[in-house]
Scaffold this motif. Structure first.
Motif, mmCIF file in Angstrom:
data_model
loop_
_atom_site.group_PDB
_atom_site.id
_atom_site.type_symbol
_atom_site.label_atom_id
_atom_site.label_comp_id
_atom_site.label_asym_id
_atom_site.label_seq_id
_atom_site.Cartn_x
_atom_site.Cartn_y
_atom_site.Cartn_z
ATOM 1 N N UNK A 272 0.829 -1.211 0.000
ATOM 2 C CA UNK A 272 0.000 0.000 0.000
ATOM 3 C C UNK A 272 0.864 1.263 0.000
ATOM 4 N N UNK A 273 2.025 1.208 0.642
ATOM 5 C CA UNK A 273 2.922 2.364 0.628
ATOM 6 C C UNK A 273 3.412 2.639 -0.786
ATOM 7 N N UNK A 274 3.809 1.592 -1.499
ATOM 8 C CA UNK A 274 4.267 1.750 -2.891
ATOM 9 C C UNK A 274 3.139 2.240 -3.774
ATOM 10 N N UNK A 275 1.941 1.701 -3.586
ATOM 11 C CA UNK A 275 0.788 2.124 -4.383
ATOM 12 C C UNK A 275 0.485 3.600 -4.162
ATOM 13 N N UNK A 276 0.540 4.034 -2.904
ATOM 14 C CA UNK A 276 0.290 5.449 -2.598
ATOM 15 C C UNK A 276 1.362 6.329 -3.232
ATOM 16 N N UNK A 277 2.615 5.867 -3.208
ATOM 17 C CA UNK A 277 3.694 6.632 -3.845
ATOM 18 C C UNK A 277 3.499 6.736 -5.345
ATOM 19 N N UNK A 278 3.127 5.646 -5.981
ATOM 20 C CA UNK A 278 2.864 5.681 -7.428
ATOM 21 C C UNK A 278 1.718 6.617 -7.755
ATOM 22 N N UNK A 279 0.692 6.614 -6.896
ATOM 23 C CA UNK A 279 -0.459 7.492 -7.107
ATOM 24 C C UNK A 279 -0.036 8.953 -7.015
ATOM 25 N N UNK A 280 0.827 9.260 -6.049
ATOM 26 C CA UNK A 280 1.307 10.645 -5.898
ATOM 27 C C UNK A 280 2.160 11.069 -7.092
ATOM 28 N N UNK A 281 2.971 10.142 -7.603
ATOM 29 C CA UNK A 281 3.804 10.455 -8.778
ATOM 30 C C UNK A 281 2.927 10.731 -9.988
ATOM 31 N N UNK A 282 1.885 9.899 -10.192
ATOM 32 C CA UNK A 282 0.959 10.105 -11.322
ATOM 33 C C UNK A 282 0.246 11.435 -11.201
#
Length: 84
Positions: free
Chosen positions: A71-81
């Motif tokens: 979930x941490x990686x997913x949240x980071x990817x979402x912020x990058x997008x």
């Protein structure tokens, strides 16, 4: 601001180091260098105090829970997008 004269004793190695800092053009004289070192120490002590306060706050915030790296990686990817 009033100035106060202090007498300090340095080893030969320390004195050579201070002279080298002055000769390199970073400081105009011994006093400037010593004041610089004191300012650095004051900043370091303030940062250490803030870190200790943050650690105390974290410890007092309750029991920790395991990290969910997915979930941490997913949240980071979402912020990058979102930033693109």
């Amino acid at each position: 601001m009033s100035m106060h004269r202090k007498t300090i004793t340095l080893t030969e190695q320390q004195d050579n180091w201070v002279k080298g800092q002055i000769d390199s053009g970073h400081f105009g004289n011994d006093s400037e260098y010593i004041r610089h070192l004191i300012r650095q120490d004051q900043q370091a002590q303030e940062q250490l105090f803030e870190l200790r306060q943050a650690l105390k706050k974290g410890e007092a915030s309750g029991k920790s829970r395991p990290l969910n790296m997915t979930s941490i990686k997913a949240a980071g990817r979402k912020r990058i997008k979102a930033a693109d």
